[in-house]
Write a protein that holds these residues in place. Sequence first.
Motif, PDB file in Angstrom:
ATOM      1  N   THR A  86      -5.485   4.121   8.525  1.00 18.70           N
ATOM      2  CA  THR A  86      -5.496   5.479   9.048  1.00 18.70           C
ATOM      3  C   THR A  86      -4.087   6.060   8.950  1.00 18.70           C
ATOM      4  N   GLY A  87      -3.992   7.191   8.253  1.00 17.64           N
ATOM      5  CA  GLY A  87      -2.703   7.844   8.039  1.00 17.64           C
ATOM      6  C   GLY A  87      -2.279   8.677   9.232  1.00 17.64           C
ATOM      7  N   PRO A  88      -1.106   9.291   9.134  1.00 11.82           N
ATOM      8  CA  PRO A  88      -0.560  10.044  10.260  1.00 11.82           C
ATOM      9  C   PRO A  88      -1.380  11.263  10.663  1.00 11.82           C
ATOM     10  N   PHE A  89      -2.250  11.740   9.774  1.00 10.27           N
ATOM     11  CA  PHE A  89      -3.055  12.919  10.098  1.00 10.27           C
ATOM     12  C   PHE A  89      -4.524  12.577  10.307  1.00 10.27           C
ATOM     13  N   GLY A  90      -4.783  11.268  10.520  1.00  6.84           N
ATOM     14  CA  GLY A  90      -6.124  10.815  10.842  1.00  6.84           C
ATOM     15  C   GLY A  90      -7.015  10.534   9.648  1.00  6.84           C
ATOM     16  N   ASN A  91      -6.510  10.688   8.439  1.00  4.44           N
ATOM     17  CA  ASN A  91      -7.309  10.433   7.237  1.00  4.44           C
ATOM     18  C   ASN A  91      -7.073   9.020   6.720  1.00  4.44           C
ATOM     19  N   PRO A  92      -8.113   8.426   6.103  1.00  3.14           N
ATOM     20  CA  PRO A  92      -7.917   7.087   5.543  1.00  3.14           C
ATOM     21  C   PRO A  92      -7.003   7.133   4.313  1.00  3.14           C
ATOM     22  N   VAL A  93      -6.101   6.173   4.242  1.00  7.56           N
ATOM     23  CA  VAL A  93      -5.177   6.060   3.109  1.00  7.56           C
ATOM     24  C   VAL A  93      -5.506   4.759   2.384  1.00  7.56           C
ATOM     25  N   LYS A  94      -5.915   4.869   1.131  1.00 10.24           N
ATOM     26  CA  LYS A  94      -6.244   3.691   0.314  1.00 10.24           C
ATOM     27  C   LYS A  94      -5.127   3.386  -0.678  1.00 10.24           C
ATOM     28  N   GLU A  95      -4.341   4.408  -1.023  1.00 10.66           N
ATOM     29  CA  GLU A  95      -3.211   4.213  -1.928  1.00 10.66           C
ATOM     30  C   GLU A  95      -2.105   5.182  -1.561  1.00 10.66           C
ATOM     31  N   ILE A  96      -0.899   4.845  -2.000  1.00 11.71           N
ATOM     32  CA  ILE A  96       0.258   5.680  -1.705  1.00 11.71           C
ATOM     33  C   ILE A  96       1.197   5.619  -2.905  1.00 11.71           C
ATOM     34  N   THR A  97       1.841   6.735  -3.206  1.00 14.28           N
ATOM     35  CA  THR A  97       2.747   6.807  -4.339  1.00 14.28           C
ATOM     36  C   THR A  97       4.188   6.745  -3.839  1.00 14.28           C
ATOM     37  N   VAL A  98       4.973   5.859  -4.472  1.00  8.83           N
ATOM     38  CA  VAL A  98       6.354   5.643  -4.073  1.00  8.83           C
ATOM     39  C   VAL A  98       7.238   5.781  -5.319  1.00  8.83           C
ATOM     40  N   ALA A  99       8.362   6.467  -5.182  1.00 13.88           N
ATOM     41  CA  ALA A  99       9.296   6.607  -6.301  1.00 13.88           C
ATOM     42  C   ALA A  99       9.862   5.237  -6.660  1.00 13.88           C
ATOM     43  N   ASP A 100       9.897   4.911  -7.947  1.00 10.02           N
ATOM     44  CA  ASP A 100      10.312   3.567  -8.342  1.00 10.02           C
ATOM     45  C   ASP A 100      11.795   3.297  -8.111  1.00 10.02           C
ATOM     46  N   TRP A 101      12.596   4.337  -7.931  1.00  8.24           N
ATOM     47  CA  TRP A 101      14.016   4.110  -7.689  1.00  8.24           C
ATOM     48  C   TRP A 101      14.269   3.477  -6.325  1.00  8.24           C
ATOM     49  N   LEU A 102      13.226   3.421  -5.473  1.00  8.03           N
ATOM     50  CA  LEU A 102      13.367   2.770  -4.173  1.00  8.03           C
ATOM     51  C   LEU A 102      13.334   1.244  -4.291  1.00  8.03           C
ATOM     52  N   PHE A 103      12.989   0.738  -5.467  1.00  3.83           N
ATOM     53  CA  PHE A 103      12.856  -0.702  -5.660  1.00  3.83           C
ATOM     54  C   PHE A 103      13.916  -1.234  -6.611  1.00  3.83           C
ATOM     55  N   ASP A 104      14.387  -2.447  -6.326  1.00  4.99           N
ATOM     56  CA  ASP A 104      15.258  -3.121  -7.278  1.00  4.99           C
ATOM     57  C   ASP A 104      14.425  -3.557  -8.479  1.00  4.99           C
ATOM     58  N   GLU A 105      13.251  -4.080  -8.168  1.00  3.27           N
ATOM     59  CA  GLU A 105      12.311  -4.516  -9.209  1.00  3.27           C
ATOM     60  C   GLU A 105      10.895  -4.334  -8.667  1.00  3.27           C
ATOM     61  N   VAL A 106      10.020  -3.764  -9.487  1.00  2.00           N
ATOM     62  CA  VAL A 106       8.645  -3.526  -9.053  1.00  2.00           C
ATOM     63  C   VAL A 106       7.769  -4.674  -9.536  1.00  2.00           C
ATOM     64  N   PRO A 107       7.100  -5.391  -8.607  1.00  3.33           N
ATOM     65  CA  PRO A 107       6.203  -6.458  -9.024  1.00  3.33           C
ATOM     66  C   PRO A 107       5.028  -5.910  -9.837  1.00  3.33           C
ATOM     67  N   GLU A 108       4.460  -6.759 -10.695  1.00  2.00           N
ATOM     68  CA  GLU A 108       3.310  -6.321 -11.486  1.00  2.00           C
ATOM     69  C   GLU A 108       2.122  -6.002 -10.586  1.00  2.00           C
ATOM     70  N   ASN A 109       1.914  -6.815  -9.550  1.00  3.05           N
ATOM     71  CA  ASN A 109       0.820  -6.587  -8.610  1.00  3.05           C
ATOM     72  C   ASN A 109       1.280  -5.553  -7.584  1.00  3.05           C
ATOM     73  N   THR A 110       0.658  -4.389  -7.601  1.00  5.45           N
ATOM     74  CA  THR A 110       1.072  -3.316  -6.683  1.00  5.45           C
ATOM     75  C   THR A 110       0.117  -3.169  -5.495  1.00  5.45           C
ATOM     76  N   GLU A 111      -0.595  -4.234  -5.180  1.00  5.39           N
ATOM     77  CA  GLU A 111      -1.452  -4.209  -3.996  1.00  5.39           C
ATOM     78  C   GLU A 111      -0.640  -4.680  -2.800  1.00  5.39           C
ATOM     79  N   VAL A 112      -0.647  -3.886  -1.737  1.00  2.55           N
ATOM     80  CA  VAL A 112       0.094  -4.216  -0.519  1.00  2.55           C
ATOM     81  C   VAL A 112      -0.675  -5.304   0.234  1.00  2.55           C
ATOM     82  N   PRO A 113      -0.028  -6.430   0.530  1.00  2.00           N
ATOM     83  CA  PRO A 113      -0.726  -7.490   1.274  1.00  2.00           C
ATOM     84  C   PRO A 113      -1.217  -6.988   2.632  1.00  2.00           C
ATOM     85  N   GLU A 114      -2.484  -7.241   2.913  1.00  2.00           N
ATOM     86  CA  GLU A 114      -3.102  -6.732   4.144  1.00  2.00           C
ATOM     87  C   GLU A 114      -2.379  -7.208   5.395  1.00  2.00           C
TER      88      GLU A 114
END
Length: 145
Positions: A86-114
């Motif tokens: 549940t997101g900040p406005f009460g809607n379900p969030v299944k995915e989120i987009t993040v700028a890649d410059w926030l990461f030193d290295e992006v893993p191949e698996n982009t699924e967030v561990p539950e």
Amino acid sequence: DDNRKLVERSLHPEVLSSLVEEKGNVWETHQQHIDGQKFADNQLPGLVGIDFSKPFGNSGFNEDLKSIKTRLGRDDVHLTFEKSVTGPFGNPVKEITVADWLFDEVPENTEVPENTVSAFDGGFTFDFAGKTFEYDRFGLSITSK
């Protein structure tokens, strides 16, 4: 007339510049951010091929809209959650987009561990690629690591 004087005395570029100069580092950093955003906003029409000299109906859209980057040569990272959060406005969030410059290295698996997702009143936090993110009504931010 009084309102105009108030606005000019507080928002005129020369007044703002002297305020930034007087207040120092934090204000200078903020001014650089604002100037950078203005510059980027002015450059965007050229990046997507909008020709303002042509009538609106005579211009098409760039075929490759995915090639428009937030930063030159960079791509966004699309993270997915195993279960909707549940997101900040009460809607379900299944995915989120993040700028890649926030990461030193992006893993191949982009699924967030539950097991790294934690809801709170008004948003949630999650861990990904060695960083802890918080998503709330102000947007996405890195909170630690």
